[in-house]
Structure formats: structure tokens, C-alpha cells
Design an enzyme around this catalytic site. Structure first.
Site, PDB file in Angstrom:
ATOM      1  N   HIS A 145     169.201  38.813  64.315  1.00  0.00           N
ATOM      2  CA  HIS A 145     169.614  39.036  62.725  1.00  0.00           C
ATOM      3  C   HIS A 145     171.455  39.635  63.660  1.00  0.00           C
ATOM      4  CE1 HIS A 145     166.600  37.500  60.973  1.00  0.00           C
ATOM      5  NE2 HIS A 145     167.065  37.904  59.751  1.00  0.00           N
TER       6      HIS A 145
ATOM      7  N   LYS B  82     155.556  38.763  57.519  1.00  0.00           N
ATOM      8  CA  LYS B  82     154.411  39.528  57.439  1.00  0.00           C
ATOM      9  C   LYS B  82     155.113  40.889  56.511  1.00  0.00           C
ATOM     10  CE  LYS B  82     153.311  41.781  61.030  1.00  0.00           C
ATOM     11  NZ  LYS B  82     152.948  43.274  62.366  1.00  0.00           N
TER      12      LYS B  82
END
Ligand code: SF4
Lengths: 186, 281
Positions: free
Chosen positions: A40, A105
Site C-alpha cells: 500500500h 478481516k
């Protein structure tokens, strides 16, 4: 009673997203791109420089995962989701490219949910810790960029009926907050 | 004086690193099956079923149950009448980690420096704690500790006046904040007393207690364990944080003597994978 289950194929279209409701089980097929913390950082740097991510972002799905090495002849090893909230700081920029869903998650920050509403994107939760099971739904894997990052490299995974649960839908329903409040004993 | 070759410690660490990651303990899977009976949320049940299926899939396919094969945490209890020969203990442990993670096709998740963040590509070094104990024994305990749950661990220097309610509230809030990020159903290790670092170490050691859910031998501590478990399972966090009755499988509390004005409280959160083993050499 199992949750409502639907099948979906990437890239995701707006009409697909509109049918999704928080709590639905989705069997996802097609391609997803893997990125976690280090990926990222690089992807967002590219976007800030005015360049595109190294794949077509339109309707694309990002999977927050760093798989284990494969056995010979297998595409990936164990490959369950990592904690999504570590990528929250990047989400607004990532979704601005046309990426329509992230898979990971756990609950996310209010800023992340704001970014999803702003860009019309959803959040899908895979079952954490179920990496061996989920590995069976990955039929192909290739490194697209940043091989030097090892497990954190950007990979294209081809998936078949990969089970995820809608955790944040276009209407702004959040499974984590709502689920906890529903089942809390006061 | 008994001699133990550190090579045997390397072999033991290598073996445990692979074993804990590929084979979740039968006891844990039984506890998950019991949790399934208690879970009332349909989605929560679905999730626990898949977690159990995953443990089977890992065994069948010889894959790590979870892709985060963890930080290697090693507790070495060395008898004071033992002479370790054949090399450096810490190097021997790290060699076991390197071999186990490479040969077991586990994930390399360690960067050599927290600021520069370049992967060591060996998963070494381990976090090693050594304890000198009476006798001639050597006990090596290994844990593969995931970051998802470790990142949700907390420590607070409470005031003695905060008392039991302060302890319960701190843990409840930490569990709600952790939510699905720690992969519930969780196991909670709690360290109470000592000082800052002793509380943290007690909390981690509490996670090694076997079997899972065995009460602390001191009745008042076991009482506190039951109260924490009830409080945490009333939060509604549930399996993977999506709501339900089963948020934690077990709470282990360890205590230590403490200064008259202190009440250090450390919470070490473990996930449903709960991977640890011990061997005696
Ligand atoms: S918290 Fe545990 S089960 Fe969840 S991803 Fe991390 S190591 Fe795996």
C-alpha cells in the site's frame, strides 16, 4: 440456517454492488490483487505521483493478504486475510482509482467507512485464520510487481468461489458494530 | 553436572515451529466444537464451523492453518544444574527458527529493524525469554504468535483503587476495540502485579498454560478468570467480530507480588489459532 449466499465475479460492476447486503455470504470468482502494509505504501506513492497502480483498477478488488510459500505445483500456500484497519489510512486514495472492494478481516475506522461511502465501494470480510481452507479457492497466482517485498509483493490471484461476508454495504450497514450490539448481553 | 547440547534445542525449536503451524492441537479443536454448541448467532456458527474445517484442511494439505505463521516466541526454562554445550543458546534457538520456517514453508514475517523495515527472510530472530530454574531439566516452549492478535494486546498501570471492576472494564474495552481484528474466539492471557515488564511477561506466559481453560490453582485468581470470561463473552463481539455469544474460549490469569501503590495489568490477546507446544529435553 446459513446466511444468504450469492455468487459474484470480478471486476465488480455498480449493479453488482447494489445487490449486496451486509451479512450476505458471497462466493467470489475472478481475479483479486494482493497488497498489505508495504504494498500500500508503494501503491499510494505511485498514485500521488499521478501514475496508475500496476493493474487495471476499474472495478478491481484488493485482498489484504500475505500468503505462505506454495508447495510445488500449487499457486499459493495458506492465504487468509490480514487486519484491514492497518490499511485504513490509504483507503481514500486507493478507492479514488476505481477499485470497488477490499477484502480483509476486522472492523475499520470511521474514516475508512467515509471513504467507502464517498467512492461507492464495499468491504468484504474473509474468515481470519482460515488460510489453509481459503487456499483451496485459489487456482492461480502471479507476481505483478514489487517482488522484492516477498510475501508482501503485489500478486494477481485467480479465485473460484472464494467465500467472503459482506461487512459494509453501499447503504452503510456495518456488520461489526451491528453484530456486536445485537448479541451483547446487557 | 548434566550436559545438554544446544543442537538438541535447535532441533526441538525447528520441529515445534512446523508442528504448531500445521497441526492445531486436538484439544483446541474440541474446544471450538464445544463453542459451536454455545454459539447462537447463525453467522457465528458458520464461522466456527469453517475454522474447524480449516484445522482439518491444514492437516490434510500440510499447509499452515493460518498464513501469519507468527513471531517465534520461545521460553527456555534451564535448570541451574545444567551445562549447555555446543554453542550459544540464543543462536541455537534462532537456527531452529530459520530451519523450521524454511523447511516448513512458513511465512517470513520479521523485519530486522522497526524503522528501516527490511525483511530478514528467515523469520529469525525469535523473541527469547530465559528462566533459570532449580534442577537438571530443560524445558523449551514455542509459540507462533500472530500480529493480528498481538497488536490488540494492552498494558495499563491501574491504581489499586480501580480494583476488580477496573480490571474487568479495561479488559472488556480492549476486547471490544480488538473486535474481529484479533480473530476471535480469542484466548486471553492476563498478567497482574509485578511491574511494567513483569506484568507483560506474565500475560504472555499465561497463554502457554495447558490445557486451555485450566483454572489458576489459586481460588481467588480462578474466580477472576471466570468473571473476565463471562464479561468478555457478554460483549457480543463473537466469532470474527461479527456478533455472537462466543468471543473468548478461555482466560488465563497469572499474578505476582506488587508495590503497595501499583496494580499493573497486561492483557495479551491470542487468536483462535492459539499455537504453542513445549518439550522437555
Ligand atoms: S490473528 Fe491469528 S488467526 Fe488471525 S490472522 Fe493473525 S495469526 Fe492468523
Amino acid at each position: 440456517m446459513t446466511p444468504r449466499t450469492t455468487k459474484l465475479t470480478t471486476p465488480l460492476k455498480e449493479s453488482d454492488l447494489k445487490t449486496l447486503h451486509t451479512g450476505d455470504m458471497i462466493l467470489l470468482s475472478g481475479e483479486v490483487y494482493t497488497a498489505r502494509d508495504a504494498g500500500h505504501e508503494r501503491m499510494v506513492r505511485l498514485i500521488h505521483e499521478g501514475r496508475k497502480p500496476p493493474f487495471d483498477p476499474k472495478g478491481a478488488v484488493i485482498y489484504y493478504v500475505g500468503p505462505t510459500p506454495p508447495h510445488p505445483g500449487m499457486p499459493v500456500g495458506s492465504c487468509g486475510p490480514t487486519t484491514s484497519s492497518r490499511m485504513d489510512a490509504y483507503l481514500d486514495v486507493v478507492l479514488s482509482t476505481g477499485i470497488k472492494a477490499t477484502v480483509g478481516k476486522g472492523c475499520r475506522s470511521p474514516e475508512a467507512y467515509d471513504a467507502m461511502r464517498k467512492h461507492g465501494a464495499v468491504y468484504l470480510a474473509a474468515i481470519g485464520g482460515a488460510g489453509a481452507l481459503l487456499s483451496g479457492h485459489v487456482t492461480g497466482a502471479e507476481v505483478v510487481a514489487w517482488e522484492d517485498l516477498g510475501t508482501e509483493a503485489l500478486r494477481r490471484l485467480t479465485i473460484k468461489d472464494f467465500p467472503v461476508i459482506v461487512a459494509y454495504d453501499l447503504a452503510g450497514n456495518d456488520i461489526f458494530g451491528e453484530g456486536r450490539r445485537k448479541w451483547a448481553r446487557r | 553436572m548434566r550436559e545438554v547440547n544446544v543442537q538438541d534445542i535447535t532441533d526441538a525449536v525447528r520441529e515445534m515451529a512446523i508442528d504448531v503451524n500445521l497441526h492445531l492441537s486436538e484439544g483446541l479443536v474440541d474446544d471450538l466444537a464445544k463453542a459451536l454448541e454455545r454459539e447462537e448467532s447463525p453467522l457465528g456458527r458458520e464461522i466456527i464451523e469453517r475454522i474447524i474445517d480449516n484445522a482439518r484442511a491444514a492437516r490434510d494439505k500440510q499447509l499452515p492453518a493460518c498464513q501469519d505463521t507468527g513471531t517465534a516466541v520461545v521460553m527456555a526454562e534451564i535448570g541451574q544444574d545444567v551445562h549447555l554445550v555446543g554453542g550459544d543458546l540464543t543462536e541455537a534457538i534462532n537456527e531452529g527458527v530459520e530451519r523450521g520456517y524454511k523447511e516448513g514453508r512458513l511465512r517470513m514475517s520479521i523485519v530486522g529493524d522497526p524503522i528501516r523495515r527490511v525483511n530478514t527472510n528467515t523469520n529469525a530472530p525469535a523473541v527469547v525469554h530465559t528462566f533459570i530454574v532449580p534442577g537438571e531439566g530443560v524445558k523449551i516452549s514455542f509459540m507462533a504468535k500472530g500480529s493480528g492478535c498481538e497488536n490488540m494486546s494492552r498494558l495499563k498501570m491501574l491504581n489499586p483503587a480501580d480494583g476488580e471492576e477496573g480490571i474487568l472494564r479495561f479488559i472488556e474495552e480492549a476486547v471490544i476495540e480488538a473486535d474481529g481484528r484479533a480473530c476471535p474466539p480469542m484466548t486471553l492471557g492476563v498478567g497482574l502485579g509485578g511491574d511494567l515488564e513483569q506484568a507483560a511477561l506474565l500475560a504472555k506466559r499465561a497463554l502457554f498454560r495447558a490445557p486451555l481453560g485450566a483454572p489458576n490453582p489459586a481460588g481467588h485468581v480462578a474466580d477472576l478468570e471466570r468473571k473476565i470470561l463471562a464479561r468478555v463473552n457478554a460483549t457480543g463481539v463473537g466469532p470474527m467480530g461479527m456478533g455472537g455469544r462466543v468471543t473468548a474460549l478461555a482466560v488465563h490469569v497469572e499474578v505476582a507480588p506488587v508495590h503497595i501503590s501499583s496494580l499493573p495489568l497486561a492483557l495479551n490477546v491470542d487468536c483462535h489459532a492459539h499455537r504453542h507446544r513445549s518439550v522437555e529435553l
